[in-house]
Motif scaffolding. Structure first.
Motif, PDB file in Angstrom:
ATOM      1  N   THR A 135       1.668  -1.168  -0.019  1.00  0.00           N
ATOM      2  CA  THR A 135      -0.076  -0.510   0.070  1.00  0.00           C
ATOM      3  C   THR A 135       0.882   1.519  -0.173  1.00  0.00           C
ATOM      4  O   THR A 135       0.673   1.801  -0.989  1.00  0.00           O
ATOM      5  CB  THR A 135      -1.320  -0.224   1.476  1.00  0.00           C
ATOM      6  OG1 THR A 135      -0.482   0.188   2.817  1.00  0.00           O
ATOM      7  CG2 THR A 135      -2.090  -0.744   1.342  1.00  0.00           C
ATOM      8  N   HIS A 136       1.797   0.808   0.269  1.00  0.00           N
ATOM      9  CA  HIS A 136       2.754   2.484   0.751  1.00  0.00           C
ATOM     10  C   HIS A 136       4.538   2.007   1.312  1.00  0.00           C
ATOM     11  O   HIS A 136       4.515   0.977   1.520  1.00  0.00           O
ATOM     12  CB  HIS A 136       2.181   3.674   1.570  1.00  0.00           C
ATOM     13  CG  HIS A 136       2.281   3.246   2.941  1.00  0.00           C
ATOM     14  ND1 HIS A 136       1.215   2.059   3.438  1.00  0.00           N
ATOM     15  CD2 HIS A 136       3.195   3.755   4.094  1.00  0.00           C
ATOM     16  CE1 HIS A 136       1.316   1.870   4.658  1.00  0.00           C
ATOM     17  NE2 HIS A 136       2.191   2.710   4.675  1.00  0.00           N
ATOM     18  N   ALA A 137       5.040   3.503   0.842  1.00  0.00           N
ATOM     19  CA  ALA A 137       6.696   2.949   0.740  1.00  0.00           C
ATOM     20  C   ALA A 137       7.843   2.602   2.872  1.00  0.00           C
ATOM     21  O   ALA A 137       8.787   3.146   3.025  1.00  0.00           O
ATOM     22  CB  ALA A 137       7.888   3.519   0.185  1.00  0.00           C
ATOM     23  N   ALA A 139       8.599   0.537   5.557  1.00  0.00           N
ATOM     24  CA  ALA A 139       8.781  -0.737   5.793  1.00  0.00           C
ATOM     25  C   ALA A 139       8.062  -1.879   6.259  1.00  0.00           C
ATOM     26  O   ALA A 139       8.047  -3.501   6.218  1.00  0.00           O
ATOM     27  CB  ALA A 139      10.408  -0.817   6.535  1.00  0.00           C
ATOM     28  N   ASP A 140       6.658  -1.724   7.740  1.00  0.00           N
ATOM     29  CA  ASP A 140       5.915  -2.269   8.370  1.00  0.00           C
ATOM     30  C   ASP A 140       4.970  -2.451   7.070  1.00  0.00           C
ATOM     31  O   ASP A 140       4.245  -3.616   6.904  1.00  0.00           O
ATOM     32  CB  ASP A 140       5.322  -1.467   9.112  1.00  0.00           C
ATOM     33  CG  ASP A 140       4.852  -0.204   8.983  1.00  0.00           C
ATOM     34  OD1 ASP A 140       5.194   0.444   8.687  1.00  0.00           O
ATOM     35  OD2 ASP A 140       3.754   0.197   9.877  1.00  0.00           O
ATOM     36  N   HIS A 141       4.810  -2.366   5.360  1.00  0.00           N
ATOM     37  CA  HIS A 141       4.309  -2.680   4.389  1.00  0.00           C
ATOM     38  C   HIS A 141       4.819  -3.461   3.590  1.00  0.00           C
ATOM     39  O   HIS A 141       4.348  -3.956   2.647  1.00  0.00           O
ATOM     40  CB  HIS A 141       3.664  -1.358   4.179  1.00  0.00           C
ATOM     41  CG  HIS A 141       2.997  -0.827   5.397  1.00  0.00           C
ATOM     42  ND1 HIS A 141       1.433  -1.219   5.745  1.00  0.00           N
ATOM     43  CD2 HIS A 141       3.030  -0.102   6.607  1.00  0.00           C
ATOM     44  CE1 HIS A 141       1.448  -0.600   6.522  1.00  0.00           C
ATOM     45  NE2 HIS A 141       2.080   0.378   7.232  1.00  0.00           N
ATOM     46  N   PHE A 142       6.393  -3.301   3.785  1.00  0.00           N
ATOM     47  CA  PHE A 142       7.130  -4.342   2.895  1.00  0.00           C
ATOM     48  C   PHE A 142       8.302  -4.788   3.377  1.00  0.00           C
ATOM     49  O   PHE A 142       8.002  -6.121   2.694  1.00  0.00           O
ATOM     50  CB  PHE A 142       7.826  -3.685   1.881  1.00  0.00           C
ATOM     51  CG  PHE A 142       8.579  -2.570   2.381  1.00  0.00           C
ATOM     52  CD1 PHE A 142       9.701  -3.059   2.468  1.00  0.00           C
ATOM     53  CD2 PHE A 142       8.495  -1.354   2.268  1.00  0.00           C
ATOM     54  CE1 PHE A 142      10.820  -2.346   2.909  1.00  0.00           C
ATOM     55  CE2 PHE A 142       9.146  -0.351   2.873  1.00  0.00           C
ATOM     56  CZ  PHE A 142      10.704  -1.097   2.553  1.00  0.00           C
ATOM     57  N   GLY A 199      -0.373   2.775  20.123  1.00  0.00           N
ATOM     58  CA  GLY A 199      -0.536   3.353  19.505  1.00  0.00           C
ATOM     59  C   GLY A 199      -1.485   2.476  18.591  1.00  0.00           C
ATOM     60  O   GLY A 199      -2.369   2.339  18.254  1.00  0.00           O
ATOM     61  N   LEU A 200      -0.827   2.459  17.145  1.00  0.00           N
ATOM     62  CA  LEU A 200      -0.835   2.082  16.634  1.00  0.00           C
ATOM     63  C   LEU A 200      -0.738   0.819  15.799  1.00  0.00           C
ATOM     64  O   LEU A 200      -1.686   0.186  14.400  1.00  0.00           O
ATOM     65  CB  LEU A 200      -0.113   2.539  15.055  1.00  0.00           C
ATOM     66  CG  LEU A 200       0.044   2.280  13.596  1.00  0.00           C
ATOM     67  CD1 LEU A 200      -1.462   3.610  13.340  1.00  0.00           C
ATOM     68  CD2 LEU A 200       1.650   3.242  13.145  1.00  0.00           C
ATOM     69  N   GLY A 201       0.052   0.064  16.509  1.00  0.00           N
ATOM     70  CA  GLY A 201       0.016  -1.522  17.159  1.00  0.00           C
ATOM     71  C   GLY A 201       0.632  -1.668  18.753  1.00  0.00           C
ATOM     72  O   GLY A 201       1.190  -0.448  19.055  1.00  0.00           O
ATOM     73  N   ALA A 259      -5.389   2.104   3.209  1.00  0.00           N
ATOM     74  CA  ALA A 259      -3.813   1.589   3.467  1.00  0.00           C
ATOM     75  C   ALA A 259      -3.632   2.205   4.727  1.00  0.00           C
ATOM     76  O   ALA A 259      -3.823   1.614   5.653  1.00  0.00           O
ATOM     77  CB  ALA A 259      -2.987   2.809   2.266  1.00  0.00           C
ATOM     78  N   GLU A 260      -2.919   3.720   4.720  1.00  0.00           N
ATOM     79  CA  GLU A 260      -2.191   4.096   6.674  1.00  0.00           C
ATOM     80  C   GLU A 260      -2.950   5.198   6.212  1.00  0.00           C
ATOM     81  O   GLU A 260      -2.356   6.219   7.008  1.00  0.00           O
ATOM     82  CB  GLU A 260      -0.818   3.470   6.627  1.00  0.00           C
ATOM     83  CG  GLU A 260      -0.868   4.251   8.001  1.00  0.00           C
ATOM     84  CD  GLU A 260       0.033   3.278   8.907  1.00  0.00           C
ATOM     85  OE1 GLU A 260       1.845   2.894   8.083  1.00  0.00           O
ATOM     86  OE2 GLU A 260       1.500   3.835   9.345  1.00  0.00           O
ATOM     87  N   ASN A 261      -4.418   6.080   5.536  1.00  0.00           N
ATOM     88  CA  ASN A 261      -4.397   6.802   5.693  1.00  0.00           C
ATOM     89  C   ASN A 261      -5.387   7.395   6.670  1.00  0.00           C
ATOM     90  O   ASN A 261      -5.751   8.387   6.906  1.00  0.00           O
ATOM     91  CB  ASN A 261      -5.052   6.940   3.683  1.00  0.00           C
ATOM     92  CG  ASN A 261      -3.581   7.720   3.112  1.00  0.00           C
ATOM     93  OD1 ASN A 261      -2.724   8.100   3.842  1.00  0.00           O
ATOM     94  ND2 ASN A 261      -4.045   7.352   1.870  1.00  0.00           N
ATOM     95  N   SER A 304      -4.414  -1.451   6.751  1.00  0.00           N
ATOM     96  CA  SER A 304      -2.678  -1.702   6.842  1.00  0.00           C
ATOM     97  C   SER A 304      -2.484  -1.843   8.963  1.00  0.00           C
ATOM     98  O   SER A 304      -1.936  -2.331   8.709  1.00  0.00           O
ATOM     99  CB  SER A 304      -1.814  -1.893   6.553  1.00  0.00           C
ATOM    100  OG  SER A 304      -2.206  -2.000   4.672  1.00  0.00           O
ATOM    101  N   HIS A 305      -4.062  -1.147   9.140  1.00  0.00           N
ATOM    102  CA  HIS A 305      -3.331  -1.226  10.928  1.00  0.00           C
ATOM    103  C   HIS A 305      -4.732  -1.724  11.592  1.00  0.00           C
ATOM    104  O   HIS A 305      -5.674  -0.644  10.059  1.00  0.00           O
ATOM    105  CB  HIS A 305      -2.521  -0.485  11.453  1.00  0.00           C
ATOM    106  CG  HIS A 305      -1.010  -0.178  11.178  1.00  0.00           C
ATOM    107  ND1 HIS A 305      -0.721  -0.575  11.847  1.00  0.00           N
ATOM    108  CD2 HIS A 305      -0.032   0.712   9.978  1.00  0.00           C
ATOM    109  CE1 HIS A 305       0.993  -0.284  11.149  1.00  0.00           C
ATOM    110  NE2 HIS A 305       1.106   0.743  10.663  1.00  0.00           N
ATOM    111  N   HIS A 306      -5.246  -0.995  13.112  1.00  0.00           N
ATOM    112  CA  HIS A 306      -6.139  -1.884  13.459  1.00  0.00           C
ATOM    113  C   HIS A 306      -7.390  -2.480  12.445  1.00  0.00           C
ATOM    114  O   HIS A 306      -6.698  -3.349  11.763  1.00  0.00           O
ATOM    115  CB  HIS A 306      -6.610  -0.327  13.743  1.00  0.00           C
ATOM    116  CG  HIS A 306      -5.495   0.713  14.645  1.00  0.00           C
ATOM    117  ND1 HIS A 306      -5.867   1.601  13.816  1.00  0.00           N
ATOM    118  CD2 HIS A 306      -5.076   0.175  15.214  1.00  0.00           C
ATOM    119  CE1 HIS A 306      -5.028   2.642  14.817  1.00  0.00           C
ATOM    120  NE2 HIS A 306      -3.967   1.165  16.060  1.00  0.00           N
TER     121      HIS A 306
HETATM  122 ZN   LIG Z   1       2.753   1.244   9.343  1.00  0.00          ZN
END
Ligand SMILES: [Zn+2]
Length: 605
Positions: A135-137, A139-142, A199-201, A259-261, A304-306
């Protein structure tokens, strides 16, 4: 010392718990992931203490968020779409296609990604991975892609993905990694008085990070692709949470990936580990566009979180709140700075609309109103507030020595700080004690009182990353800096993804200026694999690069590949590379390089 908590939050509203549990299929038991050598890189079971009531060492609002983030397992989002949550800071989403399964965002580490895929297969059968979408660049997404990758499958990402992925980590990467230890508290003991989440994870996994470049680029909003029989419609959202990020809809499944928006917190406009400042205005605009483009075609929105949000009306409410959150912070900060207020002043003045405050998803668990407002100020006006008293201040140690002197010595400073502690002003106590420690880091009374103050500030914080910063600071005041646990060997993919330009830049920023003041050398690098010659010239302590130079000559010409260049600067030297001219200049260049230090002090001088 006591924790101060903002009350009046709607704890009776349990919708998030219902959503976080909805579609539960099965958990990973035990939820501990190790490397091949047995090193633990993820342990979600360590958070089982969160099942209890909130102790007085934590903010109840953050405790609640951590209870939600610590939920772990495989969840069904809708027909044919599943998520593995709680196996890293991010989620892995699995979309079932005609022949196999598409993976969206394979977590940070190869090991957690493989465990997530195994958990999915345990319940959904041995489906082959047929595509990967980033979804985006970040590191926790690739980073964990090697844990799910199969030779030859398409890897899909927005245009400019690789450049964005590596550039964020190249130039200031060492400092960011060090500060990320503070931000995520991954090495802090987990427990009611320790790390309880970010908070985000919960936290970041500590396994092997890799990067496989995309093979299919998304370039524009409205672009459609069919992967493994599944139709996907994309929205580009550059400059939001990441320079290269995209939302997308699965029209046939009526499911929207944000994504993470849009996640269940106020996100960061300036992440506390350090980064370029993000743009709240654009972020809000793209959320508005997402509602317009997708809301009528979606029954569920996931990220990609929550946890996901179900139902068209709830999706619109949720995305509208998120949209207004970023727009409000942006517009009000600009209004107030144009009235002459500075970042720290606006941060204190800013109060949020009550309707936003009453929605849990706008709370500052990861970003905060306080530091995001300062980030907006920084984006438009920079570090200087215009006051000449702040133009040429002494650096921390010099300033601290003078403050301690003015206040009558270290003992008096600690006594005064204790008075502020007793009066409940921990913020100013921290400032005084920080001066005492920076004036004399061996002052054990100041160190131990400051550590206590940091603990209490951490316990009171609603923001997970603030708590981690405070607790990590307290830990380092008591025990010193511990060596980093991250596995840097896994970063080889990242380094090999660098362009030659970025590689020479990385060398340039390691040159110890004064040591190189008098060195003059010119090297031509003839790349047989790229078809270009790079000329690097060292003078005045800087390394300038030219591509395919048309004039002048070099002290040395080296014929090589990009891989050879990597080897040369990572300790292999010239080896048996073909050269012409004075090979001594390579030794001169290597001799003025100053390696970055990954374990620098933060809470002490
Ligand atoms: Zn993330």
């Amino acid at each position: 010392m006591t924790v101060q908590v903002h009350d009046g939050f709607p704890f009776h509203d349990r919708q998030d718990f219902a959503d976080a549990d909805r579609g539960f299929v099965g958990a990973m038991e035990p939820c501990v992931v190790t490397t091949e050598s047995g090193r633990v890189i993820w342990d979600n079971d360590a958070y089982s203490f969160l099942d209890g009531d909130c102790p007085d060492t934590a903010n109840p609002s953050l405790w609640r968020q951590s209870q939600l983030c610590a939920k772990q397992g495989l969840y069904q989002v809708t027909d044919g779409i599943y998520q593995v949550r709680g196996l890293d800071i991010s989620n892995m989403t699995l979309v079932e296609g005609d022949t196999g399964v598409i993976v969206i965002d394979p977590l940070i580490s190869k090991e957690t990604a493989a465990a997530a895929l195994a958990l999915y297969r345990q319940y959904r059968g041995e489906r082959e991975v047929t595509a990967v979408i980033y979804t985006h660049a970040h590191a926790d997404h690739f980073g964990g892609v090697h844990g799910v990758y199969r030779e030859g499958i398409p890897i899909v990402a927005g245009r400019g993905f690789v450049e964005s992925a590596v550039s964020e980590n190249v130039y200031a990467g060492t400092a960011m990694s060090r500060r990320a230890e503070y931000m995520y508290g991954a090495q802090l003991a987990k427990g009611p008085a320790g790390q309880i989440g970010s908070g985000l994870g919960q936290t970041t996994s500590l396994g092997s990070i890799g990067l496989i470049p995309p093979t299919l680029e998304i370039t524009q909003t409205g672009q459609e692709e069919r992967l493994d029989g599944v139709l996907i419609r994309f929205q580009m959202t550059p400059g939001t949470e990441c320079p290269v990020e995209m939302n997308f809809l699965f029209p046939e499944r009526r499911a929207l990936c944000m994504a993470e928006n849009a996640t269940h917190n106020l996100h960061n406009l300036l992440t506390l580990r350090g980064a370029l400042v993000r743009d709240a205005r654009v972020w809000s605009r793209y959320l508005n566009e997402a509602i317009d483009l997708f809301a009528d075609d979606a029954d569920v929105a996931f990220a990609s979180h929550h946890w996901p949000t179900w139902g068209r009306d709830r999706i619109v409410t949720y995305l509208s709140l998120q949209r207004d959150l970023y727009a409000y912070l942006h517009d009000q900060t600009l209004r107030l700075l144009n009235q002459g207020h500075t970042g720290p002043e606006i941060a204190e003045m800013m109060s949020m609309p009550p309707e936003l405050d009453q929605a849990w998803n706008t709370h500052g668990y990861y970003g905060s109103v306080s530091h995001n407002v300062k980030a907006i100020y920084q984006r438009y006006l920079g570090w200087f507030d215009g006051n000449p008293a702040h133009l040429w201040q002494h650096p921390p140690v010099e300033s601290a020595i003078r403050y301690v002197d003015c206040l009558g010595g270290a003992e008096a400073v600690v006594a005064k700080a204790q008075e502020y502690v007793d009066g409940g002003d921990l913020r100013f106590a921290a400032e005084l004690l920080n001066h005492a420690v920076f004036a004399d880091e061996s002052d054990t009374a100041a160190r131990s009182l400051l550590a206590e103050v940091y603990d209490t500030l951490g316990f009171g914080a609603e923001n997970g990353t603030w708590r981690n910063f405070y607790l990590q600071g307290a830990d380092e005041l008591r025990h010193g800096v511990r060596p980093a646990a991250l596995d840097s060997a896994g970063a080889a993919d990242m380094i090999s993804a660098l362009t030659v330009d970025q590689l020479f830049d990385s060398v340039a920023i390691r040159i110890e200026g004064p040591k190189a003041w008098d060195a003059h050398l010119v090297i031509d690098w003839v790349f047989t694999d790229l078809g270009h010659t790079y000329r690097t010239s060292l003078s005045h302590g800087v390394l300038i690069q030219d591509v395919d130079p048309r004039h002048g000559s070099a002290d040395l010409t080296v014929t090589l590949t990009k891989a050879d260049l990597l080897g040369l600067f990572t300790g292999r030297g010239l080896g048996d590379l073909s050269t012409e001219g004075d090979t001594g200049v390579v030794a001169t260049l290597l001799g003025v390089l100053d390696p970055p230090r990954g374990s620098f002090a933060i809470v002490t001088p």
